[in-house]
Design a protein around this motif. Structure first.
Motif, mmCIF file in Angstrom:
data_model
loop_
_atom_site.group_PDB
_atom_site.id
_atom_site.type_symbol
_atom_site.label_atom_id
_atom_site.label_comp_id
_atom_site.label_asym_id
_atom_site.label_seq_id
_atom_site.Cartn_x
_atom_site.Cartn_y
_atom_site.Cartn_z
ATOM 1 N N THR A 1 -56.256 -36.796 -10.034
ATOM 2 C CA THR A 1 -54.850 -37.191 -10.138
ATOM 3 C C THR A 1 -54.816 -38.697 -10.411
ATOM 4 O O THR A 1 -55.791 -39.394 -10.157
ATOM 5 N N THR B 1 -60.469 -33.091 -6.237
ATOM 6 C CA THR B 1 -59.124 -32.687 -6.659
ATOM 7 C C THR B 1 -58.180 -33.889 -6.637
ATOM 8 O O THR B 1 -57.313 -34.027 -7.487
ATOM 9 N N LEU B 2 -58.372 -34.736 -5.625
ATOM 10 C CA LEU B 2 -57.541 -35.937 -5.556
ATOM 11 C C LEU B 2 -57.909 -36.921 -6.657
ATOM 12 O O LEU B 2 -57.065 -37.618 -7.192
ATOM 13 N N LEU B 3 -59.212 -36.966 -6.977
ATOM 14 C CA LEU B 3 -59.682 -37.971 -7.924
ATOM 15 C C LEU B 3 -59.275 -37.660 -9.362
ATOM 16 O O LEU B 3 -59.319 -38.539 -10.206
ATOM 17 N N LYS C 1 -49.446 -40.027 4.666
ATOM 18 C CA LYS C 1 -48.657 -38.922 5.206
ATOM 19 C C LYS C 1 -49.483 -37.646 5.264
ATOM 20 O O LYS C 1 -49.436 -36.893 6.227
ATOM 21 N N LYS C 2 -50.291 -37.443 4.216
ATOM 22 C CA LYS C 2 -51.108 -36.234 4.186
ATOM 23 C C LYS C 2 -52.130 -36.266 5.311
ATOM 24 O O LYS C 2 -52.336 -35.263 5.998
ATOM 25 N N ALA D 1 -50.367 -35.518 8.454
ATOM 26 C CA ALA D 1 -49.972 -34.109 8.503
ATOM 27 C C ALA D 1 -51.194 -33.251 8.837
ATOM 28 O O ALA D 1 -51.128 -32.316 9.620
ATOM 29 N N ARG D 2 -52.323 -33.626 8.223
ATOM 30 C CA ARG D 2 -53.552 -32.886 8.465
ATOM 31 C C ARG D 2 -53.933 -32.957 9.937
ATOM 32 O O ARG D 2 -54.313 -31.976 10.559
ATOM 33 N N VAL E 1 -53.847 -41.084 -8.860
ATOM 34 C CA VAL E 1 -53.789 -41.973 -7.706
ATOM 35 C C VAL E 1 -54.904 -43.019 -7.828
ATOM 36 O O VAL E 1 -56.026 -42.709 -8.205
ATOM 37 N N THR F 1 -48.199 -41.622 0.465
ATOM 38 C CA THR F 1 -48.397 -40.180 0.344
ATOM 39 C C THR F 1 -49.731 -39.779 0.969
ATOM 40 O O THR F 1 -49.819 -38.798 1.712
ATOM 41 N N ILE F 2 -50.775 -40.563 0.643
ATOM 42 C CA ILE F 2 -52.096 -40.274 1.198
ATOM 43 C C ILE F 2 -52.053 -40.352 2.724
ATOM 44 O O ILE F 2 -52.564 -39.478 3.438
ATOM 45 N N GLY G 1 -50.891 -31.823 12.486
ATOM 46 C CA GLY G 1 -50.569 -30.413 12.315
ATOM 47 C C GLY G 1 -51.579 -29.525 13.034
ATOM 48 O O GLY G 1 -51.329 -28.360 13.272
ATOM 49 N N ASP G 2 -52.714 -30.104 13.341
ATOM 50 C CA ASP G 2 -53.775 -29.330 13.971
ATOM 51 C C ASP G 2 -53.781 -29.644 15.467
ATOM 52 O O ASP G 2 -54.327 -30.646 15.903
ATOM 53 N N THR H 1 -62.689 -31.167 -1.881
ATOM 54 C CA THR H 1 -61.260 -31.417 -2.004
ATOM 55 C C THR H 1 -60.969 -32.827 -2.484
ATOM 56 O O THR H 1 -59.887 -33.106 -2.985
ATOM 57 N N GLU I 1 -64.281 -34.049 3.182
ATOM 58 C CA GLU I 1 -63.550 -33.738 1.949
ATOM 59 C C GLU I 1 -64.499 -33.683 0.760
ATOM 60 O O GLU I 1 -64.306 -32.899 -0.168
#
Lengths: 258, 391
Positions: free
Chosen positions: B219, B215-217, B6-7, B10-11, B221, B3-4, B14-15, B212, B207
């Motif tokens: 969770t 926010t991950l920490l 993929k993110k 995507a980041r 994960v 997931t990480i 996507g840019d 940001t 991050e």
């Protein structure tokens, strides 16, 4: 009443740099931010931590959210200890503060899925929850817009929704209405009351008396890292207003009259 | 962890601007820049093929009248009196060459015997201007003709005179190998490093700076998964940037060298196996680079600080890269391949000069992966450290 959260003798000491020592006009090298703090929160109630800036509210909540480790003491949230099972705690709580930001590059839709995946939420459950929460907060129309392009109020709503991806029973919220306009603040307080009605436990920290009076069932007043009083809102406001009561306690604790 | 990753992808993907500036631009820039440098250098040191050089001669002897029949030379005979004005013209880059023969050159040459003569040999003076490209080339041409003439007068033996034969036993492959192995490791290392430097601080210190990561920490994960996911995905992106630069370089080097090196340098001497080995080595190197920069970024408070912290490291990597330009190719002692960065540079050197030892390649890749795992564990510790993350 089912005890959802029990904090026992939580303490946290920070090292002070030379500069900070000067600012605080002290020569001691450490500052005790939180001093043997104990309290409990029960299912379906809103517990408020009230105190002036620097009293140790945020530090306490950060310890509960496992972002920092207490020097002594422990807290157990829904059976998981913040010391021995921090990941268990993280999967049970929602932690909200203005310091935790969402990556501005992504859309609310993507972030909801991403955090759902981190929490291990099944896709069907996730989609149902997303529809409900996005609808509830009016995010649906903005689900595909990058967070960077959303208004401050909408960002706050997205943060709220994202923190609820795993349907947590305990919600820890640091300064829930700080920096929000009246409308968004109202949305937030309404939502907190809704969550309470659903039987969830909510812990908020604030220095705003009206917020406490509006939503809290029980209040802990923190002064200089110590729990001065911890009682129901009813008891605290029996004789005089919460504000007056607070200043009485403050004067007593600090040994000075304002 | 997936997931990480993929993110992160995507980041990044996507840019479009980020993809362009980190992956496509470096390769393109290098190709354009080097090709331009190549043609600029060629322009600088080569004159147009059909240029006719203007040569003034004084006392041109009959024996060298053949100069006049040279297609690219226009011979203008002059008097001794013209010498000074012509010299100033050459200085002013108005004309190209002045050749002054002594009077009675042919007789003097015939009478001169280098073994017995008490006098100095007859002296031919050629005035030219080395800054003026055409003048310099004309000088070389005329010197060549004169030397040839001198040799032909007293020819006792020749060296390597058969133009049809190959005397230099080094093959084109080896020459190309030597050249590429000198240049490429250093270039590759700096490309990889700058590719990594453009993404890793952003993803970790950035991050942290923007809040940001906290926010991950919160969770569930695992810190180790977060660290590994970040390092792996950043490495893939870094590798893309590095490979793009590499392709740009390989395509541009033949152009850059142009005719100067005989036009014989060609990346085609390397086979598929060489490219696979190169790719494996740079992949393991990217892991190490990303690992180190990630850790520095973890400690840094901002992207800017992370960049500043990584700069000394970049200098070290460059120095190690430059080392491969000197010395006698890749050393064979295996223990040397335990040193990060140095091992990568020497492996690349070995691959490009066709002398890589499989055991050293294996050691390099193996210990680079091991170092990366250690650094991933360290990064996980950093993510778990409240002192580093929240102050």
């Amino acid at each position: 009443m089912e005890e959802m959260l029990k904090a026992q003798e939580l303490s946290k000491t920070f090292k002070l740099s030379k500069k900070q020592q000067k600012l605080e006009k002290t020569t001691t090298k450490t500052k005790t931010a939180v001093d043997r703090l104990s309290f409990s929160a029960y299912r379906g109630e809103v517990f408020g931590l009230l105190g002036p800036n620097g009293a140790g509210k945020t530090t306490t909540l950060r310890m509960l959210a496992t972002l920092i480790r207490p020097d002594t003491g422990d807290a157990v949230i829904e059976g998981s200890s913040i010391i021995t099972d921090p990941n268990g705690v993280r999967s049970k709580i929602a932690f909200l503060t203005s310091e935790l930001k969402l990556e501005e590059f992504f859309t609310p839709d993507y972030l909801f899925d991403f955090f759902s995946e981190l929490h291990g939420v099944a896709p069907a459950e996730r989609d149902e929850r997303k529809r409900r929460l996005f609808g509830r907060f009016g995010i649906s129309d903005f689900a595909g817009v990058k967070v960077a392009n959303l208004s401050t109020g909408m960002k706050q709503k997205v943060s709220l929704v994202i923190s609820m991806v795993h349907d947590p029973q305990t919600i820890i919220f640091d300064e829930p209405t700080n920096g929000l306009d009246v409308i968004t603040a109202r949305v937030v307080t309404d939502f907190l009351q809704e969550l309470k009605a659903e039987g969830r436990t909510i812990i908020v920290s604030t220095h705003i008396f009206s917020l406490i009076e509006k939503i809290c069932d029980r209040v802990g007043i923190i002064v200089s890292g110590k729990m001065a009083v911890c009682d129901t809102l009813e008891n605290l406001t029996a004789e005089k207003s919460l504000e007056d009561k607070f200043f009485d306690i403050y004067a007593e604790m600090e040994g000075k009259v304002l | 962890m997936i997931t990480i990753m993929k993110k992160e992808f995507a980041r990044f993907f996507g840019d479009k601007r980020m993809v362009f500036s980190t992956v496509l631009l470096p390769g393109l820039m290098i190709y354009v820049l080097y090709s331009f440098m190549g043609s600029a250098i060629a322009d600088q040191f080569m004159t147009a093929a059909d240029h006719v050089y203007e040569i003034h001669t004084v006392n041109l002897p009959d024996s060298l009248a053949s100069l006049k029949s040279q297609q690219d030379l226009e011979v203008i005979e002059a008097d001794l009196a013209d010498v000074e004005p012509l010299k100033s013209q050459i200085e002013a880059q108005e004309t190209e060459l002045l050749v002054v023969f002594p009077e009675g050159f042919d007789e003097k040459v015939a009478a001169y015997d280098s073994l017995t003569s008490q006098e100095t040999a007859p002296l031919v003076e050629i005035y030219y201007n080395s800054v003026f490209t055409e003048s310099g080339t004309a000088y070389d041409t005329v010197c060549g003709i004169l030397e040839q003439y001198e040799t032909s007068m007293a020819n006792k033996f020749d060296v390597n005179a058969d133009a049809a034969k190959r005397y230099d036993m080094a093959t084109e492959r080896e020459m190309t190998g030597q050249f590429f192995s000198m240049l490429l490791p250093m270039l590759l290392m700096s490309f990889l490093f700058s590719a990594c430097l453009s993404i890793a601080p952003e993803s970790i210190a950035g991050e942290k700076e923007r809040g940001t990561i906290a926010t991950l920490l919160v969770t569930p994960v695992k810190r180790s998964e977060l660290a590994t996911g970040k390092i792996l995905s950043l490495s893939v992106i870094g590798l893309l940037g590095g490979v793009s630069s590499f392709i740009g370089t390989m395509l541009a080097i033949p152009k850059m060298l142009g005719g100067a090196a005989g036009g014989s340098m060609d990346a085609g001497v390397y086979g598929g196996m060489d490219y696979v080995m190169t790719l494996l080595v740079i992949l393991s190197t990217v892991l190490v680079i990303i690992g180190v920069i990630s850790i520095l970024s973890g400690f840094a408070k901002s992207v800017k600080e992370a960049g500043a912290l990584a700069t000394p490291l970049m200098i070290i990597v460059m120095v190690v890269g430059v080392m491969s330009m000197f010395g006698d190719g890749a050393p064979s002692a295996t223990y040397l391949y335990l040193i990060p960065f140095y091992n990568s540079v020497q492996c690349l050197n070995g691959i490009f000069s066709f002398s890589a030892l499989p055991v050293n390649l294996a050691v390099t890749i193996g210990c680079n992966i091991a170092y990366t795992m250690i650094m991933a564990a360290l990064l996980a510790k950093i993510f778990d450290s409240e002192k580093i993350m929240y102050i």
